[in-house]
Design an enzyme around this catalytic site. Sequence first.
Site, short mmCIF file in Angstrom:
data_model
loop_
_atom_site.label_atom_id
_atom_site.label_comp_id
_atom_site.label_asym_id
_atom_site.label_seq_id
_atom_site.Cartn_x
_atom_site.Cartn_y
_atom_site.Cartn_z
N GLU A 86 43.72 40.09 35.77
CA GLU A 86 44.43 41.61 36.18
C GLU A 86 45.95 41.97 36.97
O GLU A 86 45.69 40.76 38.40
CB GLU A 86 44.11 42.75 35.50
CG GLU A 86 43.14 42.96 36.34
CD GLU A 86 42.49 43.88 35.70
OE1 GLU A 86 43.09 45.37 36.18
OE2 GLU A 86 41.12 44.60 35.15
N CYS A 99 51.20 42.69 42.69
CA CYS A 99 49.12 42.80 43.44
C CYS A 99 48.53 41.77 42.18
O CYS A 99 48.80 41.03 41.33
CB CYS A 99 48.53 44.12 42.76
SG CYS A 99 46.92 44.18 43.84
N CYS A 106 33.64 40.23 41.91
CA CYS A 106 34.27 40.26 42.76
C CYS A 106 31.65 40.14 43.09
O CYS A 106 31.73 40.41 42.82
CB CYS A 106 34.59 41.57 43.40
SG CYS A 106 34.65 41.58 45.31
N CYS A 110 31.10 46.97 45.93
CA CYS A 110 30.83 48.40 46.52
C CYS A 110 31.14 49.12 45.63
O CYS A 110 31.09 48.93 43.90
CB CYS A 110 32.76 48.34 46.41
SG CYS A 110 33.10 47.24 48.30
N CYS A 113 33.79 50.38 43.05
CA CYS A 113 35.10 49.47 42.06
C CYS A 113 34.71 48.77 41.16
O CYS A 113 33.79 48.53 40.56
CB CYS A 113 35.17 48.31 43.25
SG CYS A 113 36.40 47.40 42.65
N CYS A 332 42.09 48.67 40.05
CA CYS A 332 41.69 47.78 40.44
C CYS A 332 40.23 46.93 38.91
O CYS A 332 39.52 47.73 39.23
CB CYS A 332 40.50 47.73 41.49
SG CYS A 332 41.10 46.90 42.97
N1 SAH Z 1 38.23 42.69 48.40
C1 SAH Z 1 39.57 43.62 48.35
C2 SAH Z 1 40.65 43.66 47.67
C3 SAH Z 1 40.22 44.30 46.49
S1 SAH Z 1 40.53 46.28 46.22
C4 SAH Z 1 39.00 44.85 49.53
O1 SAH Z 1 37.74 45.04 49.43
O2 SAH Z 1 39.94 45.21 50.36
C5 SAH Z 1 41.67 46.61 46.67
C6 SAH Z 1 41.14 48.55 47.39
O3 SAH Z 1 41.21 48.98 45.54
C7 SAH Z 1 40.50 48.44 48.27
O4 SAH Z 1 40.56 49.35 49.39
C8 SAH Z 1 39.19 48.69 47.50
O5 SAH Z 1 38.29 49.60 48.51
C9 SAH Z 1 39.47 49.95 46.73
N2 SAH Z 1 39.62 50.03 45.36
C10 SAH Z 1 38.51 49.74 44.70
N3 SAH Z 1 38.00 50.39 43.39
C11 SAH Z 1 38.32 51.79 44.36
C12 SAH Z 1 38.52 53.27 43.05
N4 SAH Z 1 38.02 53.56 42.13
N5 SAH Z 1 39.24 53.88 43.85
C13 SAH Z 1 40.42 53.96 44.57
N6 SAH Z 1 40.14 52.44 46.18
C14 SAH Z 1 39.25 51.52 45.10
#
Ligand code: SAH
Length: 346
Positions: A86, A99, A106, A110, A113, A332
């Site tokens: 997406e 984006c 992934c 985290c 996420c 995301c």
């Molecule tokens: N893997 C990379 C890029 C992808 S995510 C990274 O970790 O930076 C892009 C951003 O969105 C990252 O900062 C991630 O931590 C954040 N993100 C993911 N899920 C989220 C959520 N539920 N709320 C806010 N930010 C989120």
Amino acid sequence: MGLTVEELERFVTGELGQPRYRAGQIADWLNRGADIEGMTNLSAPLRAKLSELAVANPVRILDSFKSKIDDTEKFLYALPDSNLIEGVLMRYHHGDTLCVSTQVGCRMGCAFCASTLEGRVRNLTPGEILGQVAAANRHIRGDDPERRVHNIVLMGSGEPLDNYDNVVKFLRLVNDPKGLNISLRNISLSTCGLVRRMYDFAAEGLPVTLSLSLHAPNDEIRRKIMPVANAYRYEEVLAACKHYIEKTGRRVIFEYALIKDLNSDVRHAEELARRLRGMRCHVNLIPLNDVKERHLAAPDRRTVDAFLKRLELKHISATVRREMGADIEGACGQLRRSYLKDESGE
Ligand code: SAH
């Protein structure tokens, strides 16, 4: 789509058995978003042969959703092997920002996420990363022939530095004056902090903006939500950022998702400010987007404001990220998940 000019020439003169100038013709068509059937200055048998060997546009928009609030548009894309990814297109005054995803799923794990819930399925190829930009361009050209993607953020699903070679090749391709010709200064790469790869990346000579997903003021809290913090210590991550700043002369953006009762107290803002003191950086505060599967929530607005104020008081440049596309599951990995669930009848 994933080939450099030289690689395309080699493919045309080698596998395709054609004179070199054909490569230029094919490249022109690709830049215009054509499919192989539409490459009308190639003979029908040649187009048939080309179709057997290659795909012009590996990424197709399967579905799109436009926000009624702010024009943000969300795309669900299909890949040649039927995997889904997406992307989000945001309209800012400085141009359209796309984006893009770098992996299907992934494996960074985290806790907040949605992209990582089922792990990593596979890496995207350079052509599939570039193909997202091409697909978005084809889509928006329908609205306005002058419109196209101006800025790119590698902040979709996946960890860009976990798909290092393909991402670096994508950056060189998208920047190619004969291709989409998007300036590297208009591109941001976001990483959870794969330190060794950050040093490699600093040496590539690609002046993109580095965003670092920090999300905590110290290792203790960071380890609770980001498994990568067990591999690299906070100080090591910051040292790699400082190195990137020195190498590129660009400031680093720290992303900090504010999570209720975890990392959003003014004490945490104080600690964060202490650790970032003297760095050329900016902090992007993101009130957590709720993910249904996770039991983490955003703090209330007052807590967010207090956190921001405290950073400013300590002379740390910071802003709260404006929420866009709130009505279309802009965050995301959310759209792909809800689509996969519908498919499986959940
Ligand atoms: N893997 C990379 C890029 C992808 S995510 C990274 O970790 O930076 C892009 C951003 O969105 C990252 O900062 C991630 O931590 C954040 N993100 C993911 N899920 C989220 C959520 N539920 N709320 C806010 N930010 C989120």
